[in-house]
Scaffold this active site. Structure first.
Site, PDB file in Angstrom:
ATOM      1  N   TYR A 118      12.780 -26.522  -6.713  1.00 15.35           N
ATOM      2  CA  TYR A 118      12.328 -27.294  -5.549  1.00 15.35           C
ATOM      3  C   TYR A 118      11.707 -28.628  -5.946  1.00 15.35           C
ATOM      4  O   TYR A 118      11.726 -29.572  -5.159  1.00 15.35           O
ATOM      5  CB  TYR A 118      11.280 -26.497  -4.761  1.00 15.35           C
ATOM      6  CG  TYR A 118      11.830 -25.647  -3.651  1.00 15.35           C
ATOM      7  CD1 TYR A 118      12.898 -24.787  -3.877  1.00 15.35           C
ATOM      8  CD2 TYR A 118      11.266 -25.684  -2.378  1.00 15.35           C
ATOM      9  CE1 TYR A 118      13.379 -23.982  -2.861  1.00 15.35           C
ATOM     10  CE2 TYR A 118      11.742 -24.884  -1.359  1.00 15.35           C
ATOM     11  CZ  TYR A 118      12.798 -24.034  -1.598  1.00 15.35           C
ATOM     12  OH  TYR A 118      13.270 -23.245  -0.588  1.00 15.35           O
ATOM     13  N   LYS A 127      17.408 -15.352 -14.233  1.00 21.01           N
ATOM     14  CA  LYS A 127      18.860 -15.432 -14.434  1.00 21.01           C
ATOM     15  C   LYS A 127      19.037 -15.807 -15.903  1.00 21.01           C
ATOM     16  O   LYS A 127      19.637 -16.840 -16.248  1.00 21.01           O
ATOM     17  CB  LYS A 127      19.458 -16.466 -13.466  1.00 21.01           C
ATOM     18  CG  LYS A 127      20.961 -16.486 -13.423  1.00 21.01           C
ATOM     19  CD  LYS A 127      21.605 -15.287 -12.730  1.00 21.01           C
ATOM     20  CE  LYS A 127      23.105 -15.317 -12.892  1.00 21.01           C
ATOM     21  NZ  LYS A 127      23.784 -14.129 -12.300  1.00 21.01           N
ATOM     22  N   ASP A 167      20.717 -11.918  -8.988  1.00 18.79           N
ATOM     23  CA  ASP A 167      21.803 -11.389  -8.146  1.00 18.79           C
ATOM     24  C   ASP A 167      21.680  -9.876  -7.997  1.00 18.79           C
ATOM     25  O   ASP A 167      21.805  -9.322  -6.902  1.00 18.79           O
ATOM     26  CB  ASP A 167      23.185 -11.805  -8.691  1.00 18.79           C
ATOM     27  CG  ASP A 167      23.382 -11.500 -10.174  1.00 18.79           C
ATOM     28  OD1 ASP A 167      22.382 -11.222 -10.873  1.00 18.79           O
ATOM     29  OD2 ASP A 167      24.540 -11.543 -10.637  1.00 18.79           O
ATOM     30  N   ASP A 212      12.385 -17.850  -2.520  1.00 22.99           N
ATOM     31  CA  ASP A 212      12.698 -18.249  -1.145  1.00 22.99           C
ATOM     32  C   ASP A 212      13.770 -17.322  -0.593  1.00 22.99           C
ATOM     33  O   ASP A 212      13.654 -16.791   0.512  1.00 22.99           O
ATOM     34  CB  ASP A 212      13.182 -19.709  -1.134  1.00 22.99           C
ATOM     35  CG  ASP A 212      13.562 -20.173   0.256  1.00 22.99           C
ATOM     36  OD1 ASP A 212      12.776 -19.917   1.188  1.00 22.99           O
ATOM     37  OD2 ASP A 212      14.644 -20.777   0.413  1.00 22.99           O
ATOM     38  N   ASP A 265      13.290 -13.747   2.082  1.00 25.47           N
ATOM     39  CA  ASP A 265      13.959 -13.595   3.386  1.00 25.47           C
ATOM     40  C   ASP A 265      14.685 -12.261   3.443  1.00 25.47           C
ATOM     41  O   ASP A 265      14.678 -11.573   4.464  1.00 25.47           O
ATOM     42  CB  ASP A 265      14.979 -14.723   3.617  1.00 25.47           C
ATOM     43  CG  ASP A 265      14.415 -15.845   4.485  1.00 25.47           C
ATOM     44  OD1 ASP A 265      13.181 -16.041   4.471  1.00 25.47           O
ATOM     45  OD2 ASP A 265      15.203 -16.522   5.178  1.00 25.47           O
TER      46      ASP A 265
HETATM   47  C1  IPM Z   1       9.894 -20.863   3.342  1.00 26.92           C
HETATM   48  C2  IPM Z   1      10.783 -21.887   4.023  1.00 26.92           C
HETATM   49  C3  IPM Z   1      10.531 -23.245   3.395  1.00 26.92           C
HETATM   50  C4  IPM Z   1      10.928 -23.151   1.938  1.00 26.92           C
HETATM   51  C5  IPM Z   1      11.243 -24.410   4.088  1.00 26.92           C
HETATM   52  C6  IPM Z   1      10.903 -24.491   5.558  1.00 26.92           C
HETATM   53  C7  IPM Z   1      10.971 -25.726   3.413  1.00 26.92           C
HETATM   54  O1  IPM Z   1      12.115 -21.500   3.933  1.00 26.92           O
HETATM   55  O2  IPM Z   1       8.662 -21.022   3.387  1.00 26.92           O
HETATM   56  O3  IPM Z   1      10.434 -19.906   2.795  1.00 26.92           O
HETATM   57  O4  IPM Z   1      12.116 -23.299   1.604  1.00 26.92           O
HETATM   58  O5  IPM Z   1      10.048 -22.910   1.108  1.00 26.92           O
HETATM   59 MG    MG Z   2      12.407 -19.562   3.133  1.00 24.26          MG
END
Ligand code: IPM
Ligand code: MG
Length: 369
Positions: free
Chosen positions: A142, A193, A226, A250, A254
């Site tokens: 990032y 990785k 992965d 990230d 999710d």
């Molecule tokens: C998260 C979000 C953020 C990230 C975005 C909104 C920049 O996806 O907090 O996971 O990628 O970190």
């Molecule tokens: Mg995110």
């Protein structure tokens, strides 16, 4: 004792509505438990852009640096989609993480009993799930330099980002991870990785060294990212704490969030380095985004933000009893059958953001009686 300074940044979309419910809890704490917060509000994201022409105004940064803790709603929305990259609401979020030095992002994924059937995965796979993903938040892909989009001599274009970590960056996130694991099930899985990316070969080597030198009581394992994604949906309960690079985290967080059946339920904490008094800069936010499609409709689930406030009480103010009260209140409300639209199930009562917030306060009242 000095007032507890809390900066609230509702941000955009449903951020505003869910934060209003947290305000109820804060007011309740003051009234019923004599726990006062010195609360101020600021702007971030699109809301800040609309007023100041930047998603992360200097005054927001100044207020954040002075606060004991920051509570953030969410940023972003279609209204700001066409802005240049550096003005986009997301830059506000990335900016505050970076400027406050919040390198440790704690993303717990827990399945509450009442919601075990809300997951798209089979009940047995997720029932009782309680894992913690620790995402490195201020380095890695990032933030690595060089980065950009360039036009080459032949007129074609090149886009590039850099995956980079130094040993101090790896060791400081590693320490937080081992300490978390030590307080939980004493098992840490480091995700990398290392079969492809040198940067993560270094990551793995440093994790191994740290475990040997400082955390021999914690069991350390390694997994390629992965495979980790696959294992998270195959058998998530094999994990206790996972630690990983910014972008891997990230993505995996999710994935872990969806195991629980609702993104609307998950809180997070982002912590900086401990100062001489052991205090860390800290920001708490729900994992979900600004959900522009349902913003302003009093439909959003406020529980992730309410649970983020519970994390704030636990990690920034050492108020474990109050944190647990809030967590129990949330569980009881769900047990009682109330659901916002995102977690609606047959036979339950669909309620608004406001009604859900009120119900949590009512449960707190019962517990406090
Ligand atoms: C998260 C979000 C953020 C990230 C975005 C909104 C920049 O996806 O907090 O996971 O990628 O970190
Ligand atoms: Mg995110």
């Amino acid at each position: 004792m000095a007032a507890r300074k809390l900066l609230i940044l509702p941000g955009d979309g449903i951020g505003v509505e869910v934060m209003a419910q947290v305000r109820r809890i804060i007011d309740w704490m003051a009234k019923k438990r004599k726990i006062e917060f010195d609360v101020s509000e600021g702007l971030i994201g699109g809301a800040a852009y609309d007023v100041h022409g930047t998603p992360f105004p200097a005054e927001t940064l100044a207020a954040a640096m002075q606060a004991d803790a920051v509570l953030l709603g969410a940023v972003g929305g279609p209204k700001w989609d066409d802005l240049p990259f550096d003005k986009k609401p997301e830059r506000g979020l990335l900016g505050i993480r970076k400027e406050m030095g919040l390198f440790a992002n704690l993303r717990p994924a827990t399945v509450l009993d009442a919601l075990a059937d809300a997951s798209t995965l089979k009940h047995d796979v997720v029932a009782g799930l309680d894992i913690m993903i620790l995402r490195e938040l201020t380095g890695g892909l990032y933030f690595g330099e060089p980065r950009g989009i360039e036009t080459l001599a032949d007129g074609s274009r090149k886009g590039f980002n850099t995956l980079v970590y130094t040993t101090p960056e790896i060791v400081r996130i590693g320490r937080v991870a081992f300490e978390l694991a030590r307080k939980r099930g004493k098992r840490l899985c480091s995700v990398d990785k290392a079969n492809v990316l040198e940067c993560t070969v270094l990551w793995r080597e440093e994790m191994i060294k740290l475990q040997k030198e400082e955390f021999p009581d914690v069991e350390l394992s390694h997994m390629y990212v992965d495979n980790a994604a696959m294992q998270l949906v195959r058998n998530p309960k094999q994990f206790d704490v996972m630690v990983t690079e910014n972008m891997f985290g990230d993505i995996l967080s999710d994935c872990a969030a969806m195991l629980t059946g609702s993104l609307g339920m998950l809180p997070s904490a982002s912590l900086g380095a401990a100062d001489a008094d052991g205090k860390r800069k800290a920001l708490y936010e729900p994992v979900h985004g600004s959900a522009p499609d349902i913003a302003g409709k009093d439909m959003a689930n406020p529980l992730a933000t309410i649970l983020s406030f519970a994390m704030c009480l636990r990690y920034s103010f050492d108020m474990v009893a109050e944190a647990e009260m809030i967590e129990t209140a949330v569980k009881n409300v769900l047990k009682g059958g109330l659901r916002t639209a995102d977690i609606m199930q047959a036979g339950k009562a669909k309620v608004s953001t406001t009604v859900m917030g009120e119900a949590v306060v009512r449960e707190l009242d019962k517990m406090n009686a």
